[in-house]
Design a protein around this motif. Structure first.
Motif, PDB file in Angstrom:
ATOM      1  N   GLY A  49       0.932  -1.349  -0.039  1.00 54.72           N
ATOM      2  CA  GLY A  49      -0.075  -0.057  -0.055  1.00 54.72           C
ATOM      3  C   GLY A  49       0.872   1.272   0.031  1.00 54.72           C
ATOM      4  O   GLY A  49       2.152   1.118  -0.142  1.00 54.72           O
ATOM      5  N   ARG A  50       0.107   2.368   0.213  1.00 53.43           N
ATOM      6  CA  ARG A  50       0.835   3.651   0.026  1.00 53.43           C
ATOM      7  C   ARG A  50       0.963   4.455   1.182  1.00 53.43           C
ATOM      8  O   ARG A  50       1.606   5.194   1.420  1.00 53.43           O
ATOM      9  N   ASP A  51       0.096   3.739   2.127  1.00 53.03           N
ATOM     10  CA  ASP A  51      -0.160   4.445   3.564  1.00 53.03           C
ATOM     11  C   ASP A  51       0.961   3.799   4.540  1.00 53.03           C
ATOM     12  O   ASP A  51       1.036   2.619   4.787  1.00 53.03           O
ATOM     13  N   SER A  52       1.649   4.574   4.966  1.00 59.41           N
ATOM     14  CA  SER A  52       2.683   4.049   6.187  1.00 59.41           C
ATOM     15  C   SER A  52       2.070   3.657   7.461  1.00 59.41           C
ATOM     16  O   SER A  52       2.743   2.996   8.355  1.00 59.41           O
ATOM     17  N   ASN A  53       0.758   4.036   7.768  1.00 66.71           N
ATOM     18  CA  ASN A  53       0.109   3.625   8.956  1.00 66.71           C
ATOM     19  C   ASN A  53      -0.789   2.210   8.677  1.00 66.71           C
ATOM     20  O   ASN A  53      -1.805   2.314   9.316  1.00 66.71           O
ATOM     21  N   MET A  54      -0.371   1.730   7.641  1.00 68.19           N
ATOM     22  CA  MET A  54      -1.253   0.300   7.347  1.00 68.19           C
ATOM     23  C   MET A  54      -1.419  -0.072   8.661  1.00 68.19           C
ATOM     24  O   MET A  54      -0.606  -0.542   9.385  1.00 68.19           O
TER      25      MET A  54
ATOM     26  N   ARG B 184       8.886  -0.210   4.904  1.00 72.18           N
ATOM     27  CA  ARG B 184       9.125   0.333   3.668  1.00 72.18           C
ATOM     28  C   ARG B 184      10.164  -0.024   2.760  1.00 72.18           C
ATOM     29  O   ARG B 184      10.839  -0.606   3.147  1.00 72.18           O
TER      30      ARG B 184
ATOM     31  N   LEU C  13      -3.003   0.985  -7.215  1.00 73.24           N
ATOM     32  CA  LEU C  13      -1.817   1.750  -6.530  1.00 73.24           C
ATOM     33  C   LEU C  13      -0.801   2.602  -7.415  1.00 73.24           C
ATOM     34  O   LEU C  13      -0.025   3.056  -7.127  1.00 73.24           O
TER      35      LEU C  13
ATOM     36  N   VAL D 140       6.751   2.350  -1.400  1.00 72.91           N
ATOM     37  CA  VAL D 140       5.553   1.898  -0.916  1.00 72.91           C
ATOM     38  C   VAL D 140       5.806   1.306   0.534  1.00 72.91           C
ATOM     39  O   VAL D 140       7.024   1.206   0.889  1.00 72.91           O
ATOM     40  N   PHE D 141       4.838   0.568   1.089  1.00 80.17           N
ATOM     41  CA  PHE D 141       4.692   0.185   2.354  1.00 80.17           C
ATOM     42  C   PHE D 141       4.020  -1.352   2.139  1.00 80.17           C
ATOM     43  O   PHE D 141       3.097  -1.328   1.502  1.00 80.17           O
TER      44      PHE D 141
END
Length: 329
Positions: free
Chosen positions: A251-256, A272, A310, A318-319
């Motif tokens: 995903g693109r969100d580091s807070n997955m 990351r 994505l 990405v993450f």
């Protein structure tokens, strides 16, 4: 049932079988799966009586056959190469075992016609092996092995010489055939997909030993060791854990959110990574990633739709996190 107990077989200093014990249930299709040199063919040939064990016991249907010659073990054997009688028609090839047993002609004719119908070769009775495709010749070989009503059917890499499309078709056909005839069957293969597709149970072998025995679901989802997990499908190493590429979320969100599926994935955390390569394989997309913290490469497998959503491209950040991590025993 076939039972192998404490089987040992050495070729000089090489241990082909190292204290192998295995129960093969009646009526089931059991796959012996492993890399070259793992002992799977030696084990099959020992069950057949084509190899003599240095020590150990083989029983078939409760009868000790350890020192019984192959022709008296009530087995059918199919090799990778068809071993057809080139000068005989399909009908005569299939009838061969019954003919040498001097069965009545009408019984032979009825049995051959029945089997050719089962294996999909009805109408090919008068052709010669050279006039058949590779898949048809292998089906003829299976019919010949089944003609004498063996107690056990042994298959040694039966589809190994065929191309991928024909192998896939014959796997489906073998599964249907087994459901129809219910003969106890042992299949040797190094093809993980083949074993997972057709077998009721899989015995994974490595270096002359059995690593794990279980249903296809057991050995794939609950592998007993890193070897079993690595041999049955692709794996990736993420933060010290072996995971399946299709169990990695990108995903693109580091807070997955951390996954708590079966309590197995929390410790993997969110990683990351940099996209190194995107490979489209039909519906699936393989994403090759480099861990930003360690520099290690790992692979994730996502759907084409997710990859497009994505907008994955080489060089982007990405993450990733694991949604499931098997407990290896």
């Amino acid at each position: 049932m076939i039972t192998v107990t404490n089987a040992r077989k050495n070729y000089g200093s090489f241990a082909a079988l190292d204290d192998v014990s295995l129960d093969i249930p009646s009526g089931e299709l059991t796959a012996l799966l492993g890399p070259s040199g793992s002992g799977k063919s030696t084990l099959l040939r020992s069950i057949a009586g084509l190899e003599n064990l240095d020590s150990g016991v083989v029983t078939i249907g409760g009868r000790d056959v350890t020192r019984v010659p192959p022709q008296k073990r009530d087995i059918g054997f199919v090799f990778q190469h068809y071993a057809a009688f080139k000068h005989m028609t399909v009908r005569d090839n299939v009838a061969f075992g019954l003919t040498i047993r001097k069965r009545p002609k009408h019984e032979i004719a009825e049995r051959v016609d029945e089997l050719l119908g089962i294996v999909g070769l009805d109408g090919f009775q008068h052709r010669y092996p050279a006039q058949l495709s590779g898949g048809q010749r292998q089906r003829m070989a299976l019919a010949r092995a089944l003609a004498v009503d063996p107690q056990v059917l042994l298959l040694d890499e039966p589809f190994g010489a065929l191309d991928a499309k024909v192998r896939a078709e014959l796997r489906t056909w073998l599964r249907r055939l087994h459901e129809e005839v219910h003969v106890t069957t042992v299949l040797v293969t190094h093809d993980q997909e083949e074993a997972l597709d057709v077998a009721d149970r899989i015995a994974v072998m490595n270096a002359g030993r059995i690593e794990q025995v279980g249903s296809p679901e057991d050995v794939y989802d609950r592998p007993a060791s890193e070897f079993v997990m690595s041999f049955l499908g692709a794996v990736a190493r993420l933060n010290g854990h072996l995971v399946r590429p299709h169990d990695i979320r990108v995903g693109r969100d580091s807070n997955m959110a951390l996954a708590a599926y079966e309590g197995t994935a929390e410790s993997a955390g969110v990683t990351r990574a940099t996209v190194e390569r995107v490979v489209r394989l039909g519906f699936e997309v393989r994403v090759e990633l480099r861990n930003a913290a360690t520099g290690d490469l790992f692979v994730a497998q996502v759907t084409r739709g997710d990859a497009e959503a994505l907008r994955l491209a080489e060089g982007e950040t990405v993450f990733a996190r694991a949604t499931r991590i098997p407990h290896l025993r």
